[in-house]
Design a protein around this motif. Sequence first.
Motif, PDB file in Angstrom:
ATOM      1  N   TYR B  79       0.850  -1.195   0.000  1.00  0.00           N
ATOM      2  CA  TYR B  79       0.000   0.000   0.000  1.00  0.00           C
ATOM      3  C   TYR B  79       0.881   1.240   0.000  1.00  0.00           C
ATOM      4  O   TYR B  79       1.985   1.225   0.540  1.00  0.00           O
ATOM      5  N   LYS B  80       0.384   2.330  -0.559  1.00  0.00           N
ATOM      6  CA  LYS B  80       1.158   3.581  -0.553  1.00  0.00           C
ATOM      7  C   LYS B  80       0.496   4.603   0.366  1.00  0.00           C
ATOM      8  O   LYS B  80      -0.736   4.732   0.363  1.00  0.00           O
ATOM      9  N   ASP B  84       4.172   8.952  -0.125  1.00  0.00           N
ATOM     10  CA  ASP B  84       4.769   8.136  -1.181  1.00  0.00           C
ATOM     11  C   ASP B  84       5.600   6.971  -0.643  1.00  0.00           C
ATOM     12  O   ASP B  84       6.390   6.379  -1.379  1.00  0.00           O
ATOM     13  N   ASP B  85       5.412   6.657   0.633  1.00  0.00           N
ATOM     14  CA  ASP B  85       6.091   5.482   1.181  1.00  0.00           C
ATOM     15  C   ASP B  85       5.238   4.242   0.925  1.00  0.00           C
ATOM     16  O   ASP B  85       4.010   4.308   0.896  1.00  0.00           O
ATOM     17  N   VAL B  86       5.923   3.123   0.761  1.00  0.00           N
ATOM     18  CA  VAL B  86       5.237   1.858   0.483  1.00  0.00           C
ATOM     19  C   VAL B  86       5.269   0.985   1.743  1.00  0.00           C
ATOM     20  O   VAL B  86       6.294   0.891   2.410  1.00  0.00           O
ATOM     21  N   LYS B 127       8.213   0.584  -7.158  1.00  0.00           N
ATOM     22  CA  LYS B 127       7.327   1.383  -6.296  1.00  0.00           C
ATOM     23  C   LYS B 127       6.356   2.285  -7.055  1.00  0.00           C
ATOM     24  O   LYS B 127       5.290   2.605  -6.530  1.00  0.00           O
ATOM     25  N   VAL B 130       2.816   0.990  -7.253  1.00  0.00           N
ATOM     26  CA  VAL B 130       1.913   1.049  -6.097  1.00  0.00           C
ATOM     27  C   VAL B 130       1.269   2.421  -6.125  1.00  0.00           C
ATOM     28  O   VAL B 130       1.949   3.440  -5.953  1.00  0.00           O
ATOM     29  N   PHE B 132      -1.243   5.535  -5.007  1.00  0.00           N
ATOM     30  CA  PHE B 132      -1.862   6.130  -3.830  1.00  0.00           C
ATOM     31  C   PHE B 132      -3.384   6.130  -4.007  1.00  0.00           C
ATOM     32  O   PHE B 132      -3.893   6.179  -5.125  1.00  0.00           O
ATOM     33  N   TYR B 341      -3.370   1.687   5.020  1.00  0.00           N
ATOM     34  CA  TYR B 341      -2.996   2.886   4.248  1.00  0.00           C
ATOM     35  C   TYR B 341      -2.341   3.964   5.103  1.00  0.00           C
ATOM     36  O   TYR B 341      -2.150   5.077   4.637  1.00  0.00           O
TER      37      TYR B 341
END
Lengths: 354, 354
Positions: B79-80, B84-86, B127, B130, B132, B341
């Motif tokens: 999930y992002k 913007d981190d996964v 990435k 993935v 948002f 999330y």
Amino acid sequence: MNSITNDIKIIKNETSKINEVDFENLTFGNTFTDHMLICDYRNGAWEQPVIKAYEPFTIDPSAKVFHYGQAIFEGMKAYKDENDDVWLFRPDENHLRFNKSAVRMAMPEIPESIFIDGLKTLLNIEKDWVKFGNGNSLYIRPFMIAIGSGVIAQPSSQYRFMIILSPAKSYYSGEVKVIIAEHFSRAANGGIGAAKAAGNYSAQFYPTKLANEQGFQQIIWTDDATHTKLEEAGTMNVFFRIGDTLLTAPTSERILDGVTRKSVLDIAKRDNIATEVRPVLVEELVAAAKNGTLKEIFGAGTAAVINPIVGFSFRDEYFELPKLENSFALEIKEKLNNIQYKLAEDTFNWTVKV
Amino acid sequence: MNSITNDIKIIKNETSKINEVDFENLTFGNTFTDHMLICDYRNGAWEQPVIKAYEPFTIDPSAKVFHYGQAIFEGMKAYKDENDDVWLFRPDENHLRFNKSAVRMAMPEIPESIFIDGLKTLLNIEKDWVKFGNGNSLYIRPFMIAIGSGVIAQPSSQYRFMIILSPAKSYYSGEVKVIIAEHFSRAANGGIGAAKAAGNYSAQFYPTKLANEQGFQQIIWTDDATHTKLEEAGTMNVFFRIGDTLLTAPTSERILDGVTRKSVLDIAKRDNIATEVRPVLVEELVAAAKNGTLKEIFGAGTAAVINPIVGFSFRDEYFELPKLENSFALEIKEKLNNIQYKLAEDTFNWTVKV
Ligand SMILES: Cc1ncc(COP(=O)(O)O)c(C=O)c1O
Ligand SMILES: Cc1ncc(COP(=O)(O)O)c(C=O)c1O
């Protein structure tokens, strides 16, 4: 060198590895012939079968066979007689069973023109791989896998049917001791045990490994709900001789309807051996072993034909079987083999010339 | 462009298909990212993992996965968040379960350095896939197949572990009506139901097809021996809300130990929803439906997260579920999604940054 026979496209392998094969020292299922048959199913129909060089093929990592196990197979043998003719044993039974497996696994059925005629055409090309001599055969492995892509648990819309061939010597697995299943199970009512589905076999590997570690080569599976009824072995149906009667379990949703089992029953009946097809209880077997009426246990399946069992274990007790003069197992095995190799009259009409 | 990170060999795909993908109209499990991870097991050891272009691979027709179904898999999601981190959700649970499945299928276990670190490395490369936004995720499919050749029913000595990735929108399957299994079964005591083994899924295709033809999207499986206990759905564990209590079956040899199920139970407990983990009887469900205390049924699994069920059928009677104001299913789904999330505090420490 390319040709089309009966709508089968043939692309001849320009080289043969037959001269590199040591036919006296074959391990079962590891050597393959020069050609294989491939036939794909797409858009609701089987495409033209192709016979071509045996070789690896490419497949998508998301192919459904890898994720959901949609895969079925058959096991058959071709035999050579002294006139250099090649024979199949009851191939229609395997074709029928393959299609039954297909239905249970939500896969398309395959017509005789591909399964049987395709096999015969392939065998004609590979007939030098079928060696004359008792015990020698060419093991035949028809199989079907789901090649459609997509990681969602739904039947594939694309399938690949293949036939590969492997030369075999007579199957001798040493002395076979078996253990009766008390915890693990192979199949359940309402499950896929009666289908020759790939998933049924890997499910047995771990329990069989544990049995091997205890010194038993095979497991005799019992019904999963009560573990009181004797069902079958990993790749063989099982017979029990108590007194002079041959007992075997009826086929069911949990038991594969073996061609060898059927043939053993027919030969026994013809030759006035008493048979009973009915649930065989573990306690009955143990009682018979204790009172000395249990004379034989043997497995019946295409690979080994008849596999005599020397003893069985149940709840930490081991029961050795007697060594007999007149073994039903050996007697029936010889009769069956004689039919397969065309050494005896085939009163049943089981053999089919390629 | 080739490099080695943490002993993972990376061969970058020179082209990307990301711009050709319509992220608003994805069907589940059909689109794959530019790279995949492959790691082979040979001679008793895992070789170096390689990340390379997603593409078909070649395999022998006699590979054991095709014949004996030695194949296991996992399903996870990335999930992002708004930075913007996964993030991964409880990846250690999937790794553990994968290794449990491996043991049951007589396959080698895989170390964290390949399963978890390999996945993180792959996700770092992918990435951009993935996306948002609530409902968006990158579905992760780690799997292992037997690639050793030979048509003899024995465990393979060679395996291939792979991770492939598929972008997904929120999973909406329409109104789900279910039918309670009375004849077919998914798993048995002593069987492989608790493993995420490929064969468990294709075994359900045919019964599910029959259910579909009767107007039901899914089957709720019952215990194979008596068909009196409610177990799970095809790829989801199931919950029943009777009065204000949430009921679900205990995990067993027959039921997959779902990560979503576990998490639902933990969230319910934290938020003072009464839960009972115990065998849930079909007759209890029917009685509750009749006396009006049955308020909800829902499935719980990674793909759909929570899947509300609108009605169920048992023995030709159909029971419609009420439409509720305060649905536990929707409440818990939102809470779970908010954790996944990173929209709510992760009091459980379930999320892991890539
Ligand atoms: C589970 C099982 N039982 C029995 C048999 C014996 O069947 P057949 O005699 O048709 O080879 C097989 C297959 O070979 C099998 O896989
Ligand atoms: C049979 C079965 N039950 C339940 C689940 C739910 O498990 P999880 O929540 O870990 O996805 C799955 C998998 O996805 C499954 O395949």
